[in-house]
Motif scaffolding. Structure first.
Motif, short mmCIF file in Angstrom:
data_model
loop_
_atom_site.label_atom_id
_atom_site.label_comp_id
_atom_site.label_asym_id
_atom_site.label_seq_id
_atom_site.Cartn_x
_atom_site.Cartn_y
_atom_site.Cartn_z
N ILE A 170 7.77 -0.43 0.89
CA ILE A 170 8.88 0.06 1.73
C ILE A 170 8.52 1.44 2.24
O ILE A 170 8.10 2.30 1.47
N SER A 171 8.69 1.66 3.53
CA SER A 171 8.27 2.92 4.16
C SER A 171 6.80 3.17 3.84
O SER A 171 6.38 4.28 3.52
N TYR A 172 6.02 2.08 3.94
CA TYR A 172 4.61 2.10 3.52
C TYR A 172 3.70 2.03 4.73
O TYR A 172 3.92 1.24 5.66
N GLY A 173 2.65 2.84 4.69
CA GLY A 173 1.57 2.77 5.68
C GLY A 173 0.25 3.03 4.99
O GLY A 173 0.09 4.03 4.29
N SER A 174 -0.70 2.12 5.15
CA SER A 174 -1.95 2.23 4.40
C SER A 174 -2.79 3.42 4.84
O SER A 174 -3.42 4.08 4.01
N ARG A 175 -2.80 3.74 6.11
CA ARG A 175 -3.58 4.90 6.55
C ARG A 175 -3.04 6.19 5.93
O ARG A 175 -3.81 7.06 5.50
N GLN A 176 -1.73 6.31 5.88
CA GLN A 176 -1.12 7.48 5.25
C GLN A 176 -1.48 7.53 3.77
O GLN A 176 -1.80 8.59 3.22
N GLU A 177 -1.42 6.38 3.10
CA GLU A 177 -1.78 6.30 1.69
C GLU A 177 -3.21 6.76 1.45
O GLU A 177 -3.49 7.54 0.53
N ILE A 178 -4.14 6.30 2.29
CA ILE A 178 -5.55 6.66 2.15
C ILE A 178 -5.75 8.15 2.42
O ILE A 178 -6.48 8.84 1.70
N ALA A 179 -5.09 8.64 3.47
CA ALA A 179 -5.23 10.06 3.81
C ALA A 179 -4.72 10.95 2.68
O ALA A 179 -5.32 11.98 2.36
N GLU A 180 -3.61 10.56 2.07
CA GLU A 180 -3.06 11.37 0.99
C GLU A 180 -3.95 11.34 -0.25
O GLU A 180 -4.11 12.35 -0.94
N ALA A 181 -4.57 10.19 -0.53
CA ALA A 181 -5.51 10.11 -1.65
C ALA A 181 -6.71 11.01 -1.39
O ALA A 181 -7.18 11.72 -2.30
N VAL A 214 8.16 -0.26 -6.41
CA VAL A 214 8.21 -0.01 -4.98
C VAL A 214 7.10 0.97 -4.63
O VAL A 214 6.95 2.00 -5.28
N ILE A 215 6.32 0.63 -3.60
CA ILE A 215 5.27 1.54 -3.13
C ILE A 215 5.61 1.96 -1.71
O ILE A 215 6.11 1.17 -0.91
N GLY A 216 5.36 3.22 -1.40
CA GLY A 216 5.65 3.74 -0.07
C GLY A 216 6.16 5.16 -0.15
O GLY A 216 6.22 5.76 -1.23
N ASP A 217 6.50 5.70 0.99
CA ASP A 217 6.95 7.08 1.10
C ASP A 217 8.46 7.15 0.85
O ASP A 217 9.27 6.91 1.75
N ARG A 218 8.84 7.50 -0.37
CA ARG A 218 10.27 7.53 -0.72
C ARG A 218 10.99 8.72 -0.11
O ARG A 218 12.22 8.73 -0.06
N PHE A 252 5.45 -6.97 1.87
CA PHE A 252 5.53 -5.87 2.83
C PHE A 252 6.89 -5.94 3.50
O PHE A 252 7.13 -6.74 4.40
N GLY A 253 7.81 -5.08 3.03
CA GLY A 253 9.18 -5.16 3.49
C GLY A 253 9.53 -4.27 4.66
O GLY A 253 10.33 -4.64 5.53
N PHE A 254 8.93 -3.07 4.71
CA PHE A 254 9.31 -2.11 5.75
C PHE A 254 8.16 -1.11 5.88
O PHE A 254 7.79 -0.44 4.93
N SER A 255 7.58 -1.05 7.05
CA SER A 255 6.41 -0.20 7.25
C SER A 255 6.80 1.20 7.69
O SER A 255 7.93 1.44 8.14
N SER A 256 5.85 2.12 7.59
CA SER A 256 6.11 3.47 8.06
C SER A 256 6.37 3.49 9.56
O SER A 256 7.10 4.36 10.07
N GLU A 257 5.82 2.53 10.28
CA GLU A 257 6.05 2.44 11.73
C GLU A 257 7.44 1.89 12.05
O GLU A 257 7.98 2.10 13.15
N ASN A 258 8.03 1.14 11.11
CA ASN A 258 9.35 0.54 11.37
C ASN A 258 10.46 1.56 11.52
O ASN A 258 11.54 1.23 12.03
N TRP A 259 10.21 2.81 11.11
CA TRP A 259 11.23 3.85 11.32
C TRP A 259 11.48 4.08 12.80
O TRP A 259 12.51 4.66 13.18
N ARG A 260 10.57 3.63 13.66
CA ARG A 260 10.74 3.82 15.11
C ARG A 260 11.64 2.74 15.73
O ARG A 260 11.90 2.79 16.94
N ARG A 261 12.07 1.78 14.95
CA ARG A 261 12.97 0.75 15.48
C ARG A 261 14.34 1.36 15.78
O ARG A 261 14.65 2.46 15.34
N PRO A 262 15.19 0.64 16.53
CA PRO A 262 16.53 1.17 16.83
C PRO A 262 17.27 1.56 15.55
O PRO A 262 17.16 0.88 14.52
N MET A 263 18.02 2.66 15.61
CA MET A 263 18.69 3.19 14.43
C MET A 263 19.62 2.15 13.79
O MET A 263 19.76 2.11 12.56
N THR A 264 20.26 1.32 14.61
CA THR A 264 21.18 0.32 14.05
C THR A 264 20.42 -0.70 13.21
O THR A 264 20.90 -1.12 12.15
#
Length: 245
Positions: free
Chosen positions: A138-149, A104-108, A63-75
């Motif tokens: 990367i850019s992965y969130g399990s709830r989003q994955e389940i909702a999309e399925a 790679v799994i996640g929202d590309r 698990f390298g980078f979650s969908s929530e990690n996009w909220r971290r500081p831009m730098t």
């Protein structure tokens, strides 16, 4: 994703998934920028991949980078994207040489275009490798994955392609990003935190969970071995009662 052969040795987990946690805290404890923690975390990734190969683990998900990690500081996000970019550029030849299949799994859609191209190239070049199946979330969130399925199944029912009575667990799992991959037998989380953090929620329904106090940059082969040995001591019953002695 294509169906692949699984390990036949029950003592070795077929699929180990790891929540790599603690890069920032590792750096903060040493008075370093968080970016250096992420770079040290990349070294731990190399050690972990090598350890998985030595143990004969056929599937490893990091698990390298979650969908929530996009909220971290831009730098910090920019540095993480740069680290991913460099990893894909510098490590692909070694990954391919070692017989590793990378996926790679996640929202590309949220990733920079050049990184998406690097991912596509890495997946294509390593497609036939079978020594280790390495998935990076990367850019992965399990709830989003389940909702999309679920959304895709609803659309199939709406369009008359599927009857509601045909929907079962197997069909649902085919719509997940991990289709064709065995569910993780073992989920490891570093840094002492004890939660899944929106990682493989469907797939980890019966996974053994092991929480390691070490921060991810300090995680090494011995820690992976210790987790596997703990897994081997567990009695996996999948909800069934224990056999009477």
């Amino acid at each position: 994703m294509d169906e692949l052969p699984f390990s036949s040795d029950p003592a070795v987990p077929r699929h180990v998934a790891i929540i790599m946690d603690g890069n920032g805290r590792w750096a903060n404890a040493r008075g370093m920028p968080r970016t250096l923690g992420h770079r040290q975390g990349a070294e731990a990734v190399r050690r972990c991949i090598s350890g998985a190969i030595e143990l004969g683990i056929p599937f490893l998900t990091l698990f390298g980078f979650s969908s929530e990690n996009w909220r971290r500081p831009m730098t910090e996000v920019a540095d993480l994207m740069g680290l991913l970019r460099r990893y894909l550029q510098s490590e692909l030849a070694e990954i391919h040489k070692n017989g590793i299949r990378l996926r790679v799994i996640g929202d590309r859609a949220r990733l920079p275009d050049d990184i998406v191209r690097l991912i596509d190239d890495a997946e294509a070049r390593t497609r036939d490798n079978q020594r280790l199946n390495l998935m990076i979330a990367i850019s992965y969130g399990s709830r989003q994955e389940i909702a999309e399925a679920a959304r895709r199944l609803a659309e199939a029912v709406r369009d008359g392609e599927l009857q509601p009575s045909e929907i079962d667990e197997d069909l649902f799992a085919q719509g997940l990003l991990t289709a064709g991959i065995p569910d993780p037998d073992l989920v490891i989380r570093t840094s002492g935190e004890q939660r899944l953090s929106n990682f493989l929620l469907w797939q980890a329904a019966y996974s053994e969970l092991i929480f390691v106090d070490k921060l991810w940059p300090d995680f090494d082969k011995s820690d992976l071995l210790a987790a596997v040995e703990e897994y081997q001591r567990r009695d996996r019953r999948y909800g069934a009662a224990a056999e009477s002695q």
